[in-house]
Design a protein around this motif. Structure first.
Motif, short mmCIF file in Angstrom:
data_model
loop_
_atom_site.label_atom_id
_atom_site.label_comp_id
_atom_site.label_asym_id
_atom_site.label_seq_id
_atom_site.Cartn_x
_atom_site.Cartn_y
_atom_site.Cartn_z
N LYS A 131 12.71 -36.81 -87.93
CA LYS A 131 13.40 -36.99 -86.64
C LYS A 131 13.24 -38.42 -86.16
CE LYS A 131 13.15 -33.26 -84.36
NZ LYS A 131 12.66 -32.13 -83.54
N VAL A 139 17.55 -31.53 -92.73
CA VAL A 139 18.47 -31.50 -91.60
C VAL A 139 19.53 -30.43 -91.84
CG1 VAL A 139 19.87 -33.36 -92.58
CG2 VAL A 139 20.05 -32.85 -90.15
N TYR A 194 16.90 -31.49 -87.07
CA TYR A 194 16.13 -32.28 -88.02
C TYR A 194 14.70 -31.75 -88.13
CZ TYR A 194 19.79 -35.86 -87.68
OH TYR A 194 20.99 -36.54 -87.71
#
Length: 120
Positions: free
Chosen positions: A63, A49, A58
């Motif tokens: 994610k 990230v 991300y």
């Protein structure tokens, strides 16, 4: 002297949650972008990230499960990891940079990492 010190790693089971912390010092924390990376055994380090100016990006693999946050009063950035999978097993590194990209480029400073192990 710039320091990034990660903590919070450990051994957990698949599906569990873990929160990593990264305490920063030696540079103006609020003026820097922050990010997390990881390196699994036998693999290259990969982007997790990136929190830059006006964006949070991300990796597709995390994610919806991982969330970055920070506390400017404590010069600390966090990585909340939910729904952990065995493939999340890696050493997790905190990083800081002045001009970072959404793909994880541009980071100048790195911590030494904290190990996260997810058992199946």
């Amino acid at each position: 002297q710039v320091q990034l010190v990660e903590s919070g790693g450990g051994l957990v089971q698949a599906g569990d949650s873990l929160r990593l912390s990264c305490a920063a010092s030696g540079f103006p924390f609020t003026l820097y972008s922050m990010g997390w990376f990881r390196q699994a055994p036998g693999k290259e380090r990969e982007f997790v990230v990136s929190w830059g100016s006006g964006f949070i990006s991300y990796a597709d693999s995390v994610k919806g499960r991982f969330t970055i946050s920070k506390d400017n009063s404590k010069n600390t950035v966090y990585l909340q990891m939910n729904g952990l999978k065995p493939e999340d097993t890696a050493v997790y590194y905190c990083a800081a940079g002045r001009r970072v990209t959404s793909a994880g480029g541009g980071f100048d400073y790195w911590g030494k990492g904290t190990l996260v192990t997810v058992s199946s």
